[in-house]
Design an enzyme around this catalytic site. Structure first.
Site, PDB file in Angstrom:
ATOM      1  N   LYS A 141      -4.807  47.763 -42.590  1.00 23.02           N
ATOM      2  CA  LYS A 141      -4.156  46.502 -42.241  1.00 23.02           C
ATOM      3  C   LYS A 141      -3.085  46.151 -43.265  1.00 23.02           C
ATOM      4  O   LYS A 141      -1.928  45.887 -42.914  1.00 23.02           O
ATOM      5  CB  LYS A 141      -5.175  45.372 -42.143  1.00 23.02           C
ATOM      6  CG  LYS A 141      -4.554  44.034 -41.749  1.00 23.02           C
ATOM      7  CD  LYS A 141      -5.598  42.933 -41.655  1.00 23.02           C
ATOM      8  CE  LYS A 141      -5.996  42.436 -43.025  1.00 23.02           C
ATOM      9  NZ  LYS A 141      -6.845  41.223 -42.970  1.00 23.02           N
ATOM     10  N   ASP A 159      -5.366  42.035 -37.678  1.00 22.85           N
ATOM     11  CA  ASP A 159      -6.110  41.008 -38.402  1.00 22.85           C
ATOM     12  C   ASP A 159      -7.027  40.292 -37.421  1.00 22.85           C
ATOM     13  O   ASP A 159      -7.189  40.708 -36.264  1.00 22.85           O
ATOM     14  CB  ASP A 159      -5.160  40.036 -39.114  1.00 22.85           C
ATOM     15  CG  ASP A 159      -4.464  39.071 -38.161  1.00 22.85           C
ATOM     16  OD1 ASP A 159      -4.512  39.282 -36.925  1.00 22.85           O
ATOM     17  OD2 ASP A 159      -3.863  38.097 -38.652  1.00 22.85           O
TER      18      ASP A 159
END
Length: 257
Positions: A141, A159
C-alpha cells in the site's frame, strides 16, 4: 474465463449473474462517473520529494492526513534527508511526532527507514516496488502511494476506504489487500490505477461512508449493487455528503443543500 461466462464467488466480481465482460464494462462506467464526481482527486498528504511522501505515508497509519500534514513541515525541515532520519535524536523526534499517535513506534519506524535507505540505496528512495517493500514498515500500500504519486508509476492503493468500496461495488469479494489489488487491476486500465485509487478514496470519505453511505445522493448508484444499504431519501442523503466539493457532487444528481 471467457467474456460470456458468469462470475462466481471468489472470482474478481461477485454480482450474481454478471458476466466477466459485464463486470469490466460496469467497473469502467463507475470509474468514469468517479472521474466526473471527483475532478480534484489527489494525494492528500503534503510532500515535495519521494522521501517526504514515503515518510508521510508511514506516519499516516492510524491517524488522518490532516494531522500528518500539520506535523510534517517541522519534521521535514529538521530532517532533510535519509541520513538525518537515521541519526535523529529519538526524544526530539518523538515530540514532533506525538500528535500523530503511536509516536514512539512511528519514531522507530522513521529512524529505521532512514537507516535502511542509507544502507541499501545510498539514501535515495528507490522507484521500484520490489525495492520499496524491502524497507522497514513499507508494504504494498505504502509502496504504491509513493510509486504513483512521486514517480508516476501506476499503482492501486488498497486502504480501508478502497477495499470497502470495491467490495460494495462487487468488483471483488476478497478481504486480502493483495488479492483486491490484483483483481481490481484486471478491470481498470493500468494507466488509470493511481487516479482510480484517489477517486475511490475521495468517494469513500465524502459519499460512500462506512456506517451510513449517502446512496440517495450518489452518482454511482445506478451501477452499484449495494445501492440502498444507506440513506436513500435524497434530501436526507444530501446532508451526509461531505467535503468542499459537496455542491458539485450534489449537482451531479440534481440535488442541492
Amino acid at each position: 474465463m471467457t467474456s460470456g461466462a458468469t462470475t462466481r464467488s471468489g472470482a474478481s466480481g461477485v454480482k450474481p449473474g454478471e458476466t466477466r465482460l459485464g463486470l469490466v464494462r460496469r467497473a469502467r462506467r463507475m470509474h468514469r462517473a468517479l472521474a466526473e464526481a471527483h475532478t480534484d482527486a489527489h494525494c492528500e498528504l503534503d510532500f515535495t520529494s519521494p522521501l517526504e511522501l514515503l515518510v508521510a505515508t508511514v506516519l499516516s497509519a492510524q491517524t488522518t492526513d490532516v494531522t500528518v500534514n500539520r506535523v510534517t513541515p517541522a519534521l521535514f525541515a529538521r530532517y532533510p534527508d535519509a541520513a538525518a532520519y537515521a541519526g535523529a535524536d529519538r526524544t526530539e523526534m518523538e515530540e514532533i511526532l506525538r500528535p500523530t499517535g503511536f509516536y514512539r513506534a512511528k519514531t522507530n519506524s522513521v529512524m529505521s527507514l532512514g537507516a535502511a535507505l542509507v544502507e541499501k540505496f545510498d539514501g535515495e528512495v528507490p522507484g521500484r516496488l520490489k525495492d520499496l517493500v524491502t524497507l522497514p514498515g513499507v508494504g504494498r500500500k505504502t509502496a504504491n502511494v509513493v510509486l504513483g504519486n512521486a514517480f508516476g508509476v501506476p499503482g492501486i492503493t488498497v486502504d480501508t476506504h478502497f477495499g470497502r468500496l470495491v467490495r460494495r461495488w462487487a468488483w471483488t469479494d476478497s478481504e486480502d489487500p493483495v488479492e483486491v489489488e490484483k483483481q481490481v487491476g484486471t478491470l481498470i486500465e493500468r494507466k488509470d490505477w493511481t487516479m482510480l485509487s484517489h477517486r475511490v478514496i475521495f468517494h469513500g470519505r465524502r459519499v460512500c461512508h462506512a456506517k451510513k453511505p449517502a446512496c440517495g445522493a450518489c452518482s454511482l448508484a445506478k451501477d452499484c449493487p449495494s445501492a440502498g444499504i444507506g440513506e436513500t431519501d435524497p434530501v436526507k442523503a444530501a446532508k451526509l455528503v461531505k467535503g468542499p466539493e459537496a455542491d458539485h457532487l450534489l449537482a451531479l444528481v440534481g440535488l442541492e443543500r
